[in-house]
Design a protein around this motif. Structure first.
Motif, PDB file in Angstrom:
ATOM      1  N   ASP A 186     -32.370   4.533  67.744  1.00  0.00           N
ATOM      2  CA  ASP A 186     -31.141   3.773  67.998  1.00  0.00           C
ATOM      3  C   ASP A 186     -30.691   2.931  66.808  1.00  0.00           C
ATOM      4  O   ASP A 186     -29.943   1.968  66.970  1.00  0.00           O
ATOM      5  CB  ASP A 186     -31.305   2.858  69.220  1.00  0.00           C
ATOM      6  N   ARG A 187     -31.135   3.294  65.617  1.00  0.00           N
ATOM      7  CA  ARG A 187     -30.712   2.573  64.411  1.00  0.00           C
ATOM      8  C   ARG A 187     -30.188   3.568  63.383  1.00  0.00           C
ATOM      9  O   ARG A 187     -30.764   4.640  63.173  1.00  0.00           O
ATOM     10  CB  ARG A 187     -31.873   1.770  63.802  1.00  0.00           C
ATOM     11  N   LEU A 188     -29.084   3.182  62.727  1.00  0.00           N
ATOM     12  CA  LEU A 188     -28.495   4.028  61.695  1.00  0.00           C
ATOM     13  C   LEU A 188     -29.428   4.113  60.499  1.00  0.00           C
ATOM     14  O   LEU A 188     -29.924   3.096  60.012  1.00  0.00           O
ATOM     15  CB  LEU A 188     -27.142   3.460  61.267  1.00  0.00           C
ATOM     16  N   ILE A 189     -29.678   5.331  60.028  1.00  0.00           N
ATOM     17  CA  ILE A 189     -30.532   5.529  58.858  1.00  0.00           C
ATOM     18  C   ILE A 189     -29.682   5.381  57.610  1.00  0.00           C
ATOM     19  O   ILE A 189     -28.828   6.212  57.301  1.00  0.00           O
ATOM     20  CB  ILE A 189     -31.213   6.920  58.885  1.00  0.00           C
ATOM     21  N   VAL A 227     -37.399  15.303  62.961  1.00  0.00           N
ATOM     22  CA  VAL A 227     -37.281  15.811  64.325  1.00  0.00           C
ATOM     23  C   VAL A 227     -37.188  14.620  65.281  1.00  0.00           C
ATOM     24  O   VAL A 227     -37.949  13.660  65.174  1.00  0.00           O
ATOM     25  CB  VAL A 227     -38.484  16.699  64.685  1.00  0.00           C
ATOM     26  N   GLY A 228     -36.233  14.683  66.188  1.00  0.00           N
ATOM     27  CA  GLY A 228     -36.001  13.587  67.112  1.00  0.00           C
ATOM     28  C   GLY A 228     -34.829  12.704  66.723  1.00  0.00           C
ATOM     29  O   GLY A 228     -34.335  11.926  67.557  1.00  0.00           O
ATOM     30  N   ASP A 229     -34.380  12.778  65.464  1.00  0.00           N
ATOM     31  CA  ASP A 229     -33.210  12.000  65.049  1.00  0.00           C
ATOM     32  C   ASP A 229     -31.965  12.498  65.772  1.00  0.00           C
ATOM     33  O   ASP A 229     -31.879  13.661  66.195  1.00  0.00           O
ATOM     34  CB  ASP A 229     -32.995  12.123  63.541  1.00  0.00           C
ATOM     35  N   GLU A 230     -31.001  11.614  65.913  1.00  0.00           N
ATOM     36  CA  GLU A 230     -29.723  11.974  66.512  1.00  0.00           C
ATOM     37  C   GLU A 230     -28.690  12.104  65.400  1.00  0.00           C
ATOM     38  O   GLU A 230     -28.515  11.188  64.592  1.00  0.00           O
ATOM     39  CB  GLU A 230     -29.287  10.916  67.525  1.00  0.00           C
ATOM     40  N   LEU A 231     -28.005  13.231  65.355  1.00  0.00           N
ATOM     41  CA  LEU A 231     -27.003  13.514  64.333  1.00  0.00           C
ATOM     42  C   LEU A 231     -25.615  13.346  64.936  1.00  0.00           C
ATOM     43  O   LEU A 231     -25.286  13.988  65.937  1.00  0.00           O
ATOM     44  CB  LEU A 231     -27.181  14.941  63.796  1.00  0.00           C
ATOM     45  N   LEU A 232     -24.819  12.458  64.345  1.00  0.00           N
ATOM     46  CA  LEU A 232     -23.469  12.185  64.830  1.00  0.00           C
ATOM     47  C   LEU A 232     -22.444  12.788  63.885  1.00  0.00           C
ATOM     48  O   LEU A 232     -22.534  12.602  62.663  1.00  0.00           O
ATOM     49  CB  LEU A 232     -23.221  10.683  64.938  1.00  0.00           C
TER      50      LEU A 232
END
Length: 308
Positions: free
Chosen positions: A251-254, A206-211
């Motif tokens: 702000d970092r790619l997982i 939760v809170g991650d950004e999905l692109l």
């Protein structure tokens, strides 16, 4: 970066090709084609930097200072226009899609300099790709081109599903969408997207950004419910079938998501078998984690080619 593997061993050098030491530039090998034309290089042996003449080859075109080289139709035009010292050395790889798969479009690409036709196994069916590959082969045979075929496997990217057969879907600002790893036998529920990676719901937080597709559409993860991930659209756009998914945290790619994904998936192996059966020239593999992956694939290709 994709790793390209040749399916077939390099062809045995033709006795008519010039030796490297006899030319002021490296020769460029070309595939064997029935429509290639043979030309002779004639140079003044007394000159340290000889000017080269291009002549139709008809046997002995000028004694020991003359040698021959086979060219395809595009190279022939370049040689006539520019001479040997200024011919293009950059190779052009063109991805073939629905807008460029017809014979006329493929020929136009070849005339413009296409060296490799790339088929992307993320999209389309084997029947569609087979048609493209055979169109390229026919173009080479009938028109004298030397266009190779590269098959690019899907690899271990996370992808969306096919949107239930729809050509696209629009995500509006503030809408709630569900990304799910479940299999749906019936049409997809409204604002639901299937995901090809079983570990997706476990990896995302939760809170991650999905692109979607590198940022064409952005979502924020707001809730996880078993295999479903609820996301709010915060940057609207158009969703396309089979688009790739990435997610960011602080702000970092997982990147840890790739640890549980095989470099070559079960679908990739089926696609590789298809490519071998169709005789493609190159296989491209993405997200390679070790040299063993390439060694394994090369051994597999060699064994399959021996069985043919």
């Amino acid at each position: 970066m994709a790793q390209a593997l040749r399916l077939l061993s390099p062809p045995t050098p033709s006795p008519c090709l010039p030796k490297l030491s006899s030319l002021p530039f490296p020769p460029r090998p070309l595939p064997c084609l029935p429509c290639r034309r043979r030309y002779a290089l004639r140079a003044a042996a007394s000159s340290p930097h000889p000017d080269l003449d291009l002549l139709p080859f008809d046997g002995d075109a000028g004694g020991p200072a003359t040698t021959s080289i086979d060219v395809d139709s595009v190279t022939e035009a370049e040689l006539k226009e520019n001479g040997f010292r200024s011919t293009r050395r950059t190779k052009l790889v063109c991805t073939i899609g629905p807008a460029t798969c017809a014979a006329e479009q493929l020929e136009a690409l070849a005339v413009s300099g296409m060296n490799v036709a790339r088929v992307n196994m993320c999209h389309g069916t084997h029947d569609w790709h087979r048609g493209v590959i055979r169109q390229v082969r026919r173009l080479n045979e009938e028109k004298g081109f030397a266009v190779a075929v590269m098959m690019d496997t899907q690899g271990s990217e996370i992808h969306m599903g096919d949107l239930g057969g729809a050509a696209s879907a629009k995500a509006e600002d503030g809408e709630i969408w569900t990304f799910s790893v479940r299999s749906f036998n019936s049409p997809l529920p409204e604002r639901t997207i299937s995901v090809n990676y079983d570990g997706f719901a476990e990896d995302v937080r939760v809170g991650d950004e999905l692109l979607v597709d590198g940022g064409m559409v952005r979502f924020e993860v707001i809730e996880k419910i078993g295999p479903d991930v609820k996301c709010r659209c915060n940057d609207p756009g158009l969703l396309l079938p089979r688009a790739n998914l990435t997610f960011w945290r602080n702000d970092r790619l997982i990147r840890e998501r790739n640890a549980m994904l095989p470099t070559i998936s079960s679908k990739d192996w089926l696609d590789i078998d298809f490519g071998i059966s169709e005789g493609v020239d190159f296989i491209a593999v993405s997200f390679v984690k070790s040299a063993e992956v390439i060694s394994h694939l090369k051994s597999y290709i060699a064994a399959r080619c021996r069985d043919k």
